[in-house]
Design a protein around this motif. Structure first.
Motif, PDB file in Angstrom:
ATOM      1  N   GLN A  27      35.263  91.026  36.970  1.00 24.41           N
ATOM      2  CA  GLN A  27      34.705  91.806  35.865  1.00 24.41           C
ATOM      3  C   GLN A  27      35.228  91.339  34.501  1.00 24.41           C
ATOM      4  O   GLN A  27      34.575  91.554  33.484  1.00 24.41           O
ATOM      5  N   CYS A  28      36.383  90.681  34.494  1.00 23.48           N
ATOM      6  CA  CYS A  28      36.824  90.018  33.257  1.00 23.48           C
ATOM      7  C   CYS A  28      35.856  88.873  32.967  1.00 23.48           C
ATOM      8  O   CYS A  28      35.410  88.683  31.831  1.00 23.48           O
ATOM      9  N   ILE A  32      32.835  92.773  31.642  1.00 16.40           N
ATOM     10  CA  ILE A  32      32.528  94.205  31.798  1.00 16.40           C
ATOM     11  C   ILE A  32      33.725  95.035  32.267  1.00 16.40           C
ATOM     12  O   ILE A  32      33.583  96.203  32.606  1.00 16.40           O
ATOM     13  N   ILE A  33      34.915  94.411  32.280  1.00 19.56           N
ATOM     14  CA  ILE A  33      36.106  95.198  32.640  1.00 19.56           C
ATOM     15  C   ILE A  33      36.287  96.275  31.553  1.00 19.56           C
ATOM     16  O   ILE A  33      36.042  96.013  30.370  1.00 19.56           O
ATOM     17  N   GLY A 141      35.891  81.116  37.039  1.00 12.83           N
ATOM     18  CA  GLY A 141      35.173  80.247  36.088  1.00 12.83           C
ATOM     19  C   GLY A 141      35.399  80.722  34.666  1.00 12.83           C
ATOM     20  O   GLY A 141      36.124  81.695  34.444  1.00 12.83           O
ATOM     21  N   LYS A 142      34.780  80.030  33.710  1.00  6.91           N
ATOM     22  CA  LYS A 142      35.056  80.296  32.295  1.00  6.91           C
ATOM     23  C   LYS A 142      34.842  81.774  31.954  1.00  6.91           C
ATOM     24  O   LYS A 142      33.842  82.374  32.331  1.00  6.91           O
ATOM     25  N   TYR A 147      39.065  87.531  27.152  1.00 10.06           N
ATOM     26  CA  TYR A 147      39.743  87.245  28.426  1.00 10.06           C
ATOM     27  C   TYR A 147      40.012  85.757  28.629  1.00 10.06           C
ATOM     28  O   TYR A 147      40.861  85.364  29.412  1.00 10.06           O
ATOM     29  N   ASN A 148      39.231  84.930  27.891  1.00  6.14           N
ATOM     30  CA  ASN A 148      39.403  83.494  28.048  1.00  6.14           C
ATOM     31  C   ASN A 148      40.831  83.047  27.742  1.00  6.14           C
ATOM     32  O   ASN A 148      41.374  82.159  28.406  1.00  6.14           O
ATOM     33  N   GLU A 149      41.435  83.671  26.757  1.00  4.75           N
ATOM     34  CA  GLU A 149      42.817  83.321  26.401  1.00  4.75           C
ATOM     35  C   GLU A 149      43.762  83.520  27.596  1.00  4.75           C
ATOM     36  O   GLU A 149      44.678  82.731  27.830  1.00  4.75           O
TER      37      GLU A 149
END
Ligand SMILES: Cc1ncc(C[n+]2csc(CCO)c2C)c(N)n1
Length: 212
Positions: A27-28, A32-33, A141-142, A147-149
């Motif tokens: 969900q991250c 949608i988390i 995956g990306k 959250y990408n950080e």
């Protein structure tokens, strides 16, 4: 037969899957988390990393000097990691002066109990804890911002290399360890896998009022 990190992952694929694949992370990745789920994870993980840092200090104390380089590298990274968690908490206006939830507390108590175990057991648990995040944050995956950080922090190639070195150090000492110590190392791997799963569950199923 000698146990190795690779064999542990192969022989306990199901347990490891449950440790590293979870709706929280999915969900991250989907963006949608819920903030209260993410913030619960962030605050509890800060408390976890504080105890983890103490554990790594004790691993260093048990290790042969040939293993110091990698472990000291890990400790240096933890200095940065703890400051970074504090920064993230400030940005999100979270108070880190909170109590551990039972799952976090039990995991921390387990890390403390590793101090009494032989070094090969400690080295195996250390590797497994780091690998859980290296894989868990990488597998979906990306991820979208913000959250990408987080995904980059533990999924990047340098961190992957560091985790590989931890597995080599564990393998090296497992090779000459007595059978009952190998068995204890295998148990520690399974316990870490279970706690990792429980930690995601704790954050994912957090109730709104518990998040701050
Ligand atoms: C529950 C939980 N399990 C494992 C880790 C992994 N981890 C612990 S400290 C650290 C920073 C680099 O050593 C990383 C990636 C975590 N954070 N939280």
């Amino acid at each position: 037969m000698t146990i190795t990190c690779k064999l542990l992952l192969e022989n306990h694929a199901q347990d490891w899957q449950e440790a590293t694949v979870h709706p929280f992370l999915e969900q991250c990745q989907l963006g949608i988390i819920q903030p209260q789920q993410f913030n619960t994870w962030l605050m509890q993980d800060y408390l976890f990393v504080v105890e983890f840092t103490r554990m790594v200090g004790r691993v260093l104390a048990s290790a042969p000097p040939e293993h110091f380089d990698v472990i000291l590298g890990g400790l240096a990274a933890l200095k940065d990691e703890l400051n970074w968690f504090q920064e993230k908490a400030t940005q999100r206006q979270l108070n880190l002066n909170i109590k551990k939830q039972p799952t976090c507390r039990e995991y921390c108590e387990y890390m403390q109990s590793l101090a009494d175990k032989p070094y090969p057991v400690q080295a195996t648990a250390f590797w497994a804890i780091e690998l859980a995040y290296n894989q868990g944050w990488q597998l979906p995956g990306k991820m979208p911002d913000p959250y990408n950080e987080f995904a980059q922090r533990w999924g990047n190639t340098d961190f992957t290399k560091y985790v590989k070195l931890l597995s080599q150090q564990a393998d090296e000492v497992l090779e000459t360890a007595q059978e009952d110590i190998q068995k204890q190392a295998e148990e520690s791997f399974l316990i870490v896998a279970k706690f990792e799963h429980n930690f995601w569950q704790m954050a994912f199923h957090t109730a709104q009022h518990e998040s701050k």
